[in-house]
Design an enzyme around this catalytic site. Structure first.
Site, PDB file in Angstrom:
ATOM      1  N   GLY A 172      34.517  54.357  37.120  1.00  0.00           N
ATOM      2  CA  GLY A 172      34.282  53.106  37.679  1.00  0.00           C
ATOM      3  C   GLY A 172      34.708  53.010  39.179  1.00  0.00           C
ATOM      4  O   GLY A 172      35.316  52.117  39.611  1.00  0.00           O
ATOM      5  N   GLN A 228      35.922  47.238  43.065  1.00  0.00           N
ATOM      6  CA  GLN A 228      36.905  47.023  44.029  1.00  0.00           C
ATOM      7  C   GLN A 228      38.082  48.104  44.136  1.00  0.00           C
ATOM      8  O   GLN A 228      38.397  48.584  45.260  1.00  0.00           O
ATOM      9  CB  GLN A 228      37.614  45.679  43.836  1.00  0.00           C
ATOM     10  CG  GLN A 228      38.361  45.113  44.878  1.00  0.00           C
ATOM     11  CD  GLN A 228      39.454  44.076  44.573  1.00  0.00           C
ATOM     12  OE1 GLN A 228      39.560  43.697  43.296  1.00  0.00           O
ATOM     13  NE2 GLN A 228      40.133  43.243  45.297  1.00  0.00           N
ATOM     14  N   ILE A 288      28.520  53.354  36.797  1.00  0.00           N
ATOM     15  CA  ILE A 288      27.237  52.939  36.540  1.00  0.00           C
ATOM     16  C   ILE A 288      26.157  52.416  37.637  1.00  0.00           C
ATOM     17  O   ILE A 288      24.979  52.684  37.263  1.00  0.00           O
ATOM     18  CB  ILE A 288      27.321  52.034  35.081  1.00  0.00           C
ATOM     19  CG1 ILE A 288      26.066  52.012  34.042  1.00  0.00           C
ATOM     20  CG2 ILE A 288      27.809  50.646  35.628  1.00  0.00           C
ATOM     21  CD1 ILE A 288      26.342  51.540  32.963  1.00  0.00           C
ATOM     22  N   ASP A 294      27.970  56.038  32.286  1.00  0.00           N
ATOM     23  CA  ASP A 294      28.329  54.979  31.508  1.00  0.00           C
ATOM     24  C   ASP A 294      29.724  55.057  30.710  1.00  0.00           C
ATOM     25  O   ASP A 294      29.674  56.284  30.004  1.00  0.00           O
ATOM     26  CB  ASP A 294      27.052  54.798  30.445  1.00  0.00           C
ATOM     27  CG  ASP A 294      27.396  53.698  29.577  1.00  0.00           C
ATOM     28  OD1 ASP A 294      28.617  53.037  29.402  1.00  0.00           O
ATOM     29  OD2 ASP A 294      26.604  53.516  28.622  1.00  0.00           O
ATOM     30  N   TYR A 309      39.866  39.321  27.922  1.00  0.00           N
ATOM     31  CA  TYR A 309      40.359  40.400  28.666  1.00  0.00           C
ATOM     32  C   TYR A 309      41.948  41.031  28.465  1.00  0.00           C
ATOM     33  O   TYR A 309      42.118  42.066  28.610  1.00  0.00           O
ATOM     34  CB  TYR A 309      39.936  40.020  30.417  1.00  0.00           C
ATOM     35  CG  TYR A 309      40.624  40.837  31.523  1.00  0.00           C
ATOM     36  CD1 TYR A 309      39.970  42.209  31.464  1.00  0.00           C
ATOM     37  CD2 TYR A 309      41.790  40.553  32.062  1.00  0.00           C
ATOM     38  CE1 TYR A 309      40.643  42.751  32.604  1.00  0.00           C
ATOM     39  CE2 TYR A 309      42.185  41.218  33.314  1.00  0.00           C
ATOM     40  CZ  TYR A 309      41.789  42.584  33.529  1.00  0.00           C
ATOM     41  OH  TYR A 309      41.862  43.259  34.437  1.00  0.00           O
ATOM     42  N   LYS A 311      43.369  44.059  27.286  1.00  0.00           N
ATOM     43  CA  LYS A 311      44.487  44.914  28.035  1.00  0.00           C
ATOM     44  C   LYS A 311      45.775  45.181  27.210  1.00  0.00           C
ATOM     45  O   LYS A 311      46.220  46.413  27.481  1.00  0.00           O
ATOM     46  CB  LYS A 311      44.772  44.337  29.366  1.00  0.00           C
ATOM     47  CG  LYS A 311      43.580  44.461  30.376  1.00  0.00           C
ATOM     48  CD  LYS A 311      43.401  45.778  30.715  1.00  0.00           C
ATOM     49  CE  LYS A 311      42.014  45.990  31.772  1.00  0.00           C
ATOM     50  NZ  LYS A 311      41.861  47.384  32.118  1.00  0.00           N
ATOM     51  N   ILE A 341      44.301  41.715  43.188  1.00  0.00           N
ATOM     52  CA  ILE A 341      44.265  42.471  44.173  1.00  0.00           C
ATOM     53  C   ILE A 341      43.184  41.936  45.451  1.00  0.00           C
ATOM     54  O   ILE A 341      42.236  41.728  45.021  1.00  0.00           O
ATOM     55  CB  ILE A 341      43.745  44.239  43.741  1.00  0.00           C
ATOM     56  CG1 ILE A 341      44.587  44.398  42.523  1.00  0.00           C
ATOM     57  CG2 ILE A 341      43.719  45.155  44.712  1.00  0.00           C
ATOM     58  CD1 ILE A 341      46.271  44.777  42.644  1.00  0.00           C
TER      59      ILE A 341
HETATM   60  C1  AKB Z   1      41.467  39.068  37.171  1.00  0.00           C
HETATM   61  O1  AKB Z   1      41.578  38.060  37.749  1.00  0.00           O
HETATM   62  O2  AKB Z   1      40.825  39.092  35.924  1.00  0.00           O
HETATM   63  C2  AKB Z   1      42.026  40.443  37.572  1.00  0.00           C
HETATM   64  C3  AKB Z   1      43.196  40.781  36.922  1.00  0.00           C
HETATM   65  C4  AKB Z   1      44.536  39.809  37.283  1.00  0.00           C
HETATM   66  O3  AKB Z   1      43.428  41.610  36.354  1.00  0.00           O
HETATM   67  N1  AKB Z   1      42.050  40.535  38.808  1.00  0.00           N
END
Ligand code: AKB
Length: 309
Positions: A9, A13, A36, A52, A142, A146, A172
Site C-alpha cells: 500500500g 497517502q 495495486i 494485491d 472501517y 480496525k 493525517i
Molecule cells: C479516515 O478519516 O477515515 C482516516 C482515519 C482517521 O483513520 N483518515
C-alpha cells in the site's frame, strides 16, 4: 540475514511518505514499495512491485524474492469509502492483515507494522482526551475492521509471539500525496481549495473537533515505534498531536490568505466524525517509547501553504 523492508500500500497517502523516509534512512535498495497502483515517485527511487494486498501467494513470493524481514501493511479502505463498499472494505482490511500475521507466525517475516485509527472509538467512548484503554464500540465498517484488526494483532502477539506494532493514527495532513476516502480528508482539501479558489465548502460543521497530525510527525512516530524496545503491554498505541475544528483551521489559513472564505454543508460524513474522539490521551506512548509530536496547527498551515503554492 538481509534486513529488507516491504511496504504494502506504498502508493497511498502515508505509504508514499513512509517509503521515501525509510529509503532515506536504510537505503533505496533495502525498502521495497508495493501497491495495486503504480507510483511514479517510488518507482524512480527504488524497487516497486505491483501487488494485491489480499493475494497471500503473491505477497509470499515478493517476501521471498527480496528476503524481506519487516512488513508495513498500509493498504486499507478508509472510513468514507468503506461505508459505500462494506464487504469489500472488510475483505481488504481483514484478509490482508491475516495474511501478514500468518506469514509472521510461520517465521517468514520478523516484524510487522499495521496502522490502526481513531476510528476504533465510537459514540460511547469519552470524546475528550480519549484514554488508551476505554469503551470501544465503533459504528463504521472501517472502525469495526480496525478494532477487529487490533484484537487479531494482540492475539497473534500473545499466542504466537509475533512482533506486531500498531498506531491509532488520527487524521493525517500532508501536501505530497492526497488522502482518499477518509472523513478527516477535509483538512487537506481545505489547503488546496484555499490556494486554488480562495474558498472551501466543508462537509463537516464548523465546530466538529477531531484529532489530527502533520505527516512528518506520523512518519516519525511509525519509525520510532518500530525501533523501540517496547514493554509487552500494548500492540496498538494512542498517539496525539493537534486537534482543531474546521473553523479553527480556516482561521489559521486566513492569517496567510485573509480573503479565504469557508462555508459549511455537512453531509453523511458528519455522523462519522461525531462518533470519533475530539482529542486523544497519548500518555502511554509517551511513557513507553518517548512519543512527542513536533508540528502545531500554525506550523502545519505555513508548511502546507508554502509547499502547495
Ligand atoms: C479516515 O478519516 O477515515 C482516516 C482515519 C482517521 O483513520 N483518515
Amino acid at each position: 540475514m538481509n534486513n529488507c523492508k516491504l511496504i504494502i500500500g506504498a502508493s497511498g497517502q502515508i505509504g508514499t511518505e513512509l517509503t521515501v523516509h525509510l529509503r532515506q534512512i536504510y537505503g533505496n535498495s533495502s525498502v521495497i514499495a508495493s501497491d495495486i497502483k503504480e507510483s511514479e515517485t517510488l518507482m524512480k527511487s527504488g524497487t516497486f512491485e505491483l501487488l494485491d494486498a489480499t493475494d497471500k501467494d503473491a505477497i509470499r513470493n515478493i517476501i521471498e524474492k527480496y528476503d524481506i524481514s519487516e512488513v508495513y501493511l498500509m493498504a486499507a479502505m478508509l472510513s468514507v469509502t468503506a461505508e459505500k463498499y462494506p464487504k469489500k472494505a472488510w475483505d481488504l482490511n481483514m484478509n490482508s492483515l491475516l495474511h501478514i500475521l500468518e506469514l509472521a507466525k510461520d517465521g517468514v517475516i520478523k516484524k510487522v507494522f499495521w496502522p490502526s485509527s481513531i476510528a476504533v472509538f465510537g459514540n460511547s467512548t469519552p470524546h475528550v482526551n480519549t484514554p488508551q484503554k476505554t469503551i470501544m464500540e465503533p459504528t463504521t465498517v472501517y472502525g469495526i475492521s480496525k478494532l477487529a484488526g487490533e484484537r487479531w494483532c494482540a492475539y497473534y502477539k500473545s499466542k504466537y509471539n509475533v512482533d506486531v506494532r500498531s498506531l491509532r493514527y488520527p487524521g493525517i495532513i500532508s501536501w505530497k500525496t492526497k488522502p482518499g476516502g477518509g472523513t478527516t480528508d477535509y483538512a487537506v482539501e481545505i489547503y488546496h481549495k484555499a490556494l486554488s479558489e480562495g474558498e472551501y465548502s466543508c462537509f463537516l460543521t464548523e465546530n466538529t473537533r477531531l484529532p489530527m497530525m502533520y505527516m512528518d510527525d506520523a512518519v516519525a512516530a511509525t519509525e520510532n515505534l518500530m525501533n523501540a524496545d517496547l514493554p509487552d503491554t500494548y500492540t496498538s498505541y494512542n498517539i496525539a498531536a493537534i486537534n482543531f475544528t474546521p473553523h479553527e483551521i480556516a482561521k489559521s489559513i486566513q492569517k496567510h490568505i485573509p480573503n479565504f472564505k469557508i462555508s459549511y454543508s455537512p453531509d453523511f460524513r458528519q455522523q462519522i466524525a461525531e462518533s470519533w474522539p475530539e482529542s486523544i490521551d497519548d500518555s502511554q506512548a509517551k511513557k513507553d517509547w518517548n512519543w512527542q509530536h513536533k508540528f502545531s496547527l500554525e506550523e502545519m498551515t505555513i508548511t502546507m501553504l508554502n509547499n502547495l503554492k
